[in-house]
Structures are given as structure tokens and as C-alpha cells.
Design an enzyme around this catalytic site. Structure first.
Site, PDB file in Angstrom:
ATOM      1  N   HIS A   1       0.872  -1.237  -0.047  1.00 29.17           N
ATOM      2  CA  HIS A   1      -0.043  -0.168  -0.011  1.00 29.17           C
ATOM      3  C   HIS A   1       0.777   1.254   0.001  1.00 29.17           C
ATOM      4  O   HIS A   1       2.011   1.045   0.509  1.00 29.17           O
ATOM      5  CB  HIS A   1      -0.894   0.052   1.309  1.00 29.17           C
ATOM      6  CG  HIS A   1      -0.313   0.192   2.430  1.00 29.17           C
ATOM      7  ND1 HIS A   1       0.308   1.366   3.155  1.00 29.17           N
ATOM      8  CD2 HIS A   1       0.183  -1.098   3.573  1.00 29.17           C
ATOM      9  CE1 HIS A   1       0.936   0.889   4.268  1.00 29.17           C
ATOM     10  NE2 HIS A   1       0.692  -0.368   4.279  1.00 29.17           N
TER      11      HIS A   1
ATOM     12  N   GLU B   1      -2.144  -7.037   7.443  1.00 28.89           N
ATOM     13  CA  GLU B   1      -0.812  -7.024   8.030  1.00 28.89           C
ATOM     14  C   GLU B   1      -0.963  -7.937   9.293  1.00 28.89           C
ATOM     15  O   GLU B   1      -2.077  -8.238   9.770  1.00 28.89           O
ATOM     16  CB  GLU B   1      -0.526  -5.550   8.367  1.00 28.89           C
ATOM     17  CG  GLU B   1       0.955  -5.407   9.093  1.00 28.89           C
ATOM     18  CD  GLU B   1       2.148  -6.054   8.224  1.00 28.89           C
ATOM     19  OE1 GLU B   1       2.245  -7.262   7.937  1.00 28.89           O
ATOM     20  OE2 GLU B   1       2.992  -5.001   7.688  1.00 28.89           O
TER      21      GLU B   1
END
Length: 190
Positions: free
Chosen positions: A10, A87
Site C-alpha cells: 500500500h 498485516e
């Protein structure tokens, strides 16, 4: 048919700027710089993918889904969100400024990759989550004649996926590899 897996981190988030541990905290959005990094990743993928068939799947956390939306729009494909690409959960450490972290000893006889720091996930947990997901998605992409599988995720999760795709285990993740915001790691699926 050959399949290439593109692991995309990202773009930069507000918590990256603040140097806070994000983990699975949902809400930190992209900064202006992060949006530019998403645009850059999208432009690169358009060049690489061309007119080939592509599929885009993203972590459902805001910073990743915002990045994936830009990529999906550029490639002209719908983005699917999946929590398997999140994550590593960092438990009580999420939101902590990196300058406030203190070293902790690995318990005697334990491997660092198998400790759930802060009460979150261990690297072994992340490996189990993403290896199952990536293996299934690679098989499905091949079955659907997809040429490019774009997975938008997070730094540590990308390192773990890279270990899996290279045939290494959870204790063999390469932590020296730099995974910058907006970067793309393209790996032929074996």
C-alpha cells in the site's frame, strides 16, 4: 499458461508518517504521497499487464483498499477485498510510536517467528494464513486463465508471501528485503 503474482505494498499512510505501528488497525488512510505511490504502482502494472487477464485482490484495511482501488480502476478490473491479506496483528503494540518500543527477549527455547508479540499474531500465524490463501488463489487464477494476480497488502505480509512463493518456511522470511510503500514485487508462480 504462465502466471505472475504481483505483491504490491500500500501507499504511505498517515500512521507511516507518524511512525506508529499499524498492524491490523483498520482506519489509517493514505497521505497525498501515498496516493501518488498508488498512482505510480497502477501505471507500472498497466505497462506490465497490458491487455492480459488480471485479477486484483486487496487487504481490507483502508490503506491497502485505497491503493487497490487506484490499481483496479487503471486495469479496468473489480477489486476483491480479503482479510487474509491483512498485516500481522500486533495486539497491544498497535498504535504505539516506534520510538516508544522497548526491546524484548525471545523466551528461551522459542523461535522469534513463533512469538505472538503484543498478544497479536506470530509470523508462523501469518505464514499459515497467507500460504493457504495464496496457494488457493494461484490455483484459482490458473483455472480461470488469469495471467496476472495482483495482491495488495502490507510490508511484513509481503515478506511472508514472498517466502511462501519461494518455497521457504515461516522461519526463513527475509527481513533484509526492503518493501517500500507503493512498491511491487513480481514473482512467476511455480
Amino acid at each position: 499458461m504462465s502466471l505472475t503474482v504481483h505483491l504490491v505494498r500500500h501507499g504511505r499512510s498517515t500512521w507511516n508518517d507518524e511512525r506508529r505501528l499499524q498492524g491490523q488497525t483498520v482506519h489509517p488512510p493514505l497521505t497525498a504521497r501515498g496516493k501518488a505511490e498508488a498512482d505510480g504502482a497502477a501505471r507500472h502494472l498497466v505497462e506490465v499487464v497490458g491487455s492480459a487477464r488480471a485479477r486484483v485482490i486487496s487487504s481490507d484495511l483502508v490503506r491497502a483498499s485505497q491503493t487497490a482501488a487506484v490499481i483496479g480502476a487503471a486495469l479496468g478490473v473489480r477489486v476483491r477485498l480479503d482479510p487474509a491479506l491483512r498485516e500481522q496483528a500486533l495486539g497491544a503494540m498497535e498504535g504505539v510510536l516506534t520510538r516508544d518500543l522497548r526491546p524484548q527477549q525471545t523466551p528461551k527455547g522459542a523461535h522469534v517467528a513463533e512469538i505472538r508479540w503484543g498478544g497479536g499474531e506470530s509470523i508462523e500465524d501469518v505464514y499459515g494464513r497467507v500460504s493457504t490463501f495464496v496457494g488457493s488463489e494461484v490455483d484459482q487464477a490458473r483455472s480461470d486463465s488469469v495471467d496476472h494476480l495482483v495482491l495488495v497488502s502490507h510490508g511484513d505480509t509481503i515478506r511472508v508471501m514472498e517466502a511462501y512463493l519461494a518455497g521457504r518456511g515461516h522461519r526463513e522470511v527475509d527481513w533484509e528485503v526492503q518493501v517500500g510503500n507503493g512498491s511491487i514485487r513480481s514473482i512467476p508462480a511455480s
